[in-house]
Design a protein around this motif. Structure first.
Motif, PDB file in Angstrom:
ATOM      1  N   GLN A  39     -27.205 -13.734  37.976  1.00  0.00           N
ATOM      2  CA  GLN A  39     -29.087 -12.680  37.603  1.00  0.00           C
ATOM      3  C   GLN A  39     -29.810 -12.725  36.336  1.00  0.00           C
ATOM      4  O   GLN A  39     -29.168 -11.611  35.842  1.00  0.00           O
ATOM      5  CB  GLN A  39     -29.153 -11.650  38.222  1.00  0.00           C
ATOM      6  CG  GLN A  39     -30.184 -11.171  38.845  1.00  0.00           C
ATOM      7  CD  GLN A  39     -30.031 -10.094  39.632  1.00  0.00           C
ATOM      8  OE1 GLN A  39     -29.100  -9.029  39.637  1.00  0.00           O
ATOM      9  NE2 GLN A  39     -30.812  -9.391  40.656  1.00  0.00           N
ATOM     10  N   PRO A  40     -30.610 -13.513  35.942  1.00  0.00           N
ATOM     11  CA  PRO A  40     -31.899 -13.095  34.676  1.00  0.00           C
ATOM     12  C   PRO A  40     -32.325 -12.252  34.735  1.00  0.00           C
ATOM     13  O   PRO A  40     -32.135 -11.906  35.653  1.00  0.00           O
ATOM     14  CB  PRO A  40     -31.962 -14.713  33.919  1.00  0.00           C
ATOM     15  CG  PRO A  40     -31.981 -15.420  35.931  1.00  0.00           C
ATOM     16  CD  PRO A  40     -30.950 -15.061  36.669  1.00  0.00           C
ATOM     17  N   PRO A  41     -32.591 -11.536  33.618  1.00  0.00           N
ATOM     18  CA  PRO A  41     -34.050 -11.074  33.642  1.00  0.00           C
ATOM     19  C   PRO A  41     -34.845 -11.202  34.514  1.00  0.00           C
ATOM     20  O   PRO A  41     -35.421  -9.628  34.895  1.00  0.00           O
ATOM     21  CB  PRO A  41     -34.551 -10.598  31.949  1.00  0.00           C
ATOM     22  CG  PRO A  41     -33.565 -11.439  31.690  1.00  0.00           C
ATOM     23  CD  PRO A  41     -32.503 -12.480  32.005  1.00  0.00           C
ATOM     24  N   SER A  42     -35.270 -12.497  35.043  1.00  0.00           N
ATOM     25  CA  SER A  42     -36.288 -12.765  36.359  1.00  0.00           C
ATOM     26  C   SER A  42     -35.749 -11.890  37.259  1.00  0.00           C
ATOM     27  O   SER A  42     -36.765 -11.908  38.247  1.00  0.00           O
ATOM     28  CB  SER A  42     -36.751 -13.897  36.282  1.00  0.00           C
ATOM     29  OG  SER A  42     -35.300 -14.946  36.970  1.00  0.00           O
ATOM     30  N   ARG A  43     -34.396 -11.974  37.740  1.00  0.00           N
ATOM     31  CA  ARG A  43     -33.836 -10.638  38.519  1.00  0.00           C
ATOM     32  C   ARG A  43     -33.423 -11.501  39.639  1.00  0.00           C
ATOM     33  O   ARG A  43     -33.402 -12.011  40.668  1.00  0.00           O
ATOM     34  CB  ARG A  43     -34.689 -10.284  39.755  1.00  0.00           C
ATOM     35  CG  ARG A  43     -35.299  -8.432  38.012  1.00  0.00           C
ATOM     36  CD  ARG A  43     -33.610  -8.269  38.410  1.00  0.00           C
ATOM     37  NE  ARG A  43     -33.587  -6.480  37.742  1.00  0.00           N
ATOM     38  CZ  ARG A  43     -32.907  -5.290  37.375  1.00  0.00           C
ATOM     39  NH1 ARG A  43     -31.576  -6.055  38.079  1.00  0.00           N
ATOM     40  NH2 ARG A  43     -33.115  -4.717  36.887  1.00  0.00           N
ATOM     41  N   GLN A  44     -33.763 -13.137  39.656  1.00  0.00           N
ATOM     42  CA  GLN A  44     -33.914 -14.362  40.978  1.00  0.00           C
ATOM     43  C   GLN A  44     -31.955 -14.074  40.989  1.00  0.00           C
ATOM     44  O   GLN A  44     -31.560 -14.478  40.074  1.00  0.00           O
ATOM     45  CB  GLN A  44     -34.517 -15.307  39.947  1.00  0.00           C
ATOM     46  CG  GLN A  44     -33.903 -16.222  41.146  1.00  0.00           C
ATOM     47  CD  GLN A  44     -34.373 -16.586  42.414  1.00  0.00           C
ATOM     48  OE1 GLN A  44     -35.995 -16.734  42.419  1.00  0.00           O
ATOM     49  NE2 GLN A  44     -33.772 -17.216  43.651  1.00  0.00           N
ATOM     50  N   MET A  45     -31.177 -14.483  42.714  1.00  0.00           N
ATOM     51  CA  MET A  45     -29.848 -14.565  42.348  1.00  0.00           C
ATOM     52  C   MET A  45     -29.582 -16.614  42.166  1.00  0.00           C
ATOM     53  O   MET A  45     -30.703 -16.501  43.064  1.00  0.00           O
ATOM     54  CB  MET A  45     -29.410 -14.076  43.605  1.00  0.00           C
ATOM     55  CG  MET A  45     -29.625 -12.350  43.332  1.00  0.00           C
ATOM     56  SD  MET A  45     -28.675 -11.824  42.129  1.00  0.00           S
ATOM     57  CE  MET A  45     -26.973 -11.712  43.728  1.00  0.00           C
ATOM     58  N   ILE A  46     -28.661 -16.842  41.281  1.00  0.00           N
ATOM     59  CA  ILE A  46     -29.021 -18.322  41.504  1.00  0.00           C
ATOM     60  C   ILE A  46     -27.072 -18.023  41.334  1.00  0.00           C
ATOM     61  O   ILE A  46     -26.060 -17.577  40.911  1.00  0.00           O
ATOM     62  CB  ILE A  46     -29.197 -18.672  40.028  1.00  0.00           C
ATOM     63  CG1 ILE A  46     -30.415 -17.915  39.880  1.00  0.00           C
ATOM     64  CG2 ILE A  46     -28.523 -19.949  40.013  1.00  0.00           C
ATOM     65  CD1 ILE A  46     -30.902 -18.392  37.789  1.00  0.00           C
ATOM     66  N   LEU A  47     -26.244 -18.603  42.179  1.00  0.00           N
ATOM     67  CA  LEU A  47     -25.472 -19.736  42.538  1.00  0.00           C
ATOM     68  C   LEU A  47     -24.939 -20.706  41.481  1.00  0.00           C
ATOM     69  O   LEU A  47     -25.147 -21.462  41.075  1.00  0.00           O
ATOM     70  CB  LEU A  47     -25.180 -20.426  43.622  1.00  0.00           C
ATOM     71  CG  LEU A  47     -23.888 -20.868  44.694  1.00  0.00           C
ATOM     72  CD1 LEU A  47     -22.860 -19.205  44.613  1.00  0.00           C
ATOM     73  CD2 LEU A  47     -24.173 -21.499  46.081  1.00  0.00           C
ATOM     74  N   VAL A  48     -24.426 -19.695  40.651  1.00  0.00           N
ATOM     75  CA  VAL A  48     -23.377 -20.802  39.478  1.00  0.00           C
ATOM     76  C   VAL A  48     -22.603 -21.259  40.581  1.00  0.00           C
ATOM     77  O   VAL A  48     -22.021 -22.567  40.114  1.00  0.00           O
ATOM     78  CB  VAL A  48     -22.898 -19.348  39.179  1.00  0.00           C
ATOM     79  CG1 VAL A  48     -22.494 -20.246  37.325  1.00  0.00           C
ATOM     80  CG2 VAL A  48     -23.890 -18.713  38.516  1.00  0.00           C
ATOM     81  N   ILE A  49     -21.771 -20.879  41.204  1.00  0.00           N
ATOM     82  CA  ILE A  49     -19.676 -21.853  41.922  1.00  0.00           C
ATOM     83  C   ILE A  49     -19.307 -20.828  43.470  1.00  0.00           C
ATOM     84  O   ILE A  49     -19.978 -19.801  42.818  1.00  0.00           O
ATOM     85  CB  ILE A  49     -18.961 -21.511  40.520  1.00  0.00           C
ATOM     86  CG1 ILE A  49     -18.483 -22.360  40.559  1.00  0.00           C
ATOM     87  CG2 ILE A  49     -17.934 -20.780  40.517  1.00  0.00           C
ATOM     88  CD1 ILE A  49     -17.615 -23.173  39.445  1.00  0.00           C
TER      89      ILE A  49
END
Lengths: 117, 109
Positions: A39-49
């Motif tokens: 979760q970067p500062p943009s707050r988007q939740m991004i699947l890493v693995i």
């Protein structure tokens, strides 16, 4: 009920270094999925693995890899050649497979990773 | 782009009010999961709908409710709002990938 524990609230490393984020979990389930989300500062939740518990082979995605130890209920994330864009909150998450994932994800409290130039 | 759409992105409202958050899952996904992210509680699962039916409830308050419509979009209704309800509300679709929308930032003043 499942619990997920991330024991490192914050970590800081230099760019290009390798860093490992820890995660342990507690469950009585035998079949489940484990995830790392960014979760970067943009707050988007991004699947890493993602790792399926029935697979013995550790999942890898480019610079990201996991060390999955089912017996120890441990699921650490290794980031190689860290980059400034890796600065973010990282969440470890658990989802049981029974019931088709109906119960959603159980998250740890997160690790704030800072990559220093 | 995860393919999951949430509206609005930001919402500011007063205590005691009622708001509705909207989520459209990725094309082809039948599930919608709602999550709340707050400083106090972290990321919590609220509720899951699958093809119009409620599948599971998590830590969802009685003041909160949700539904999923025939076109598969979902709405999360929050009523009698309190300051502590201020949070980022996410929805997600897919069982194993859990693609997330960009979230709705709710501020209760």
């Amino acid at each position: 009920a499942q619990t997920v524990t991330q024991s490192q609230p914050e970590m800081s490393v230099q760019e290009a270094e390798t860093v490992t984020l820890s995660c342990t979990y507690d469950t009585s389930e035998n079949n489940y999925y484990l995830f790392w989300y960014k979760q970067p500062p943009s707050r988007q939740m991004i699947l890493v693995i993602r790792q399926e518990a029935y697979k013995q082979q550790n999942a890898t995605e480019n610079r990201f890899s996991v060390n999955f130890q089912k017996a120890a209920k441990s699921f650490s994330l290794k980031i190689s050649d860290s980059q400034l864009g890796d600065t973010a909150m990282y969440f470890c998450a658990f989802m049981k497979q029974s019931g088709g994932g109906a119960d959603g994800l159980t998250f740890g409290k997160g690790t704030h990773l800072i990559i220093q130039p | 782009d995860s393919g999951v759409t949430q509206t609005p992105k930001h919402l500011i409202t007063a205590t005691g009010q009622r708001v509705t958050l909207r989520c459209s899952p990725r094309s082809g996904d039948l599930s919608v999961y709602w999550y709340q992210q707050s400083l106090d509680q972290g990321l919590q699962f609220l509720i899951h709908y699958y093809n119009g039916e409620e599948r599971a409830k998590g830590n969802i308050l009685e003041r909160f409710s949700a539904q999923q419509f025939p076109d598969l979009h979902s709405e999360l209704n929050l009523s009698s709002l309190e300051l502590g309800d201020s949070a980022l509300y996410f929805c997600a679709s897919s069982v194993t990938e859990a693609f997330f929308g960009q979230g709705t930032r709710l501020t209760v003043v």
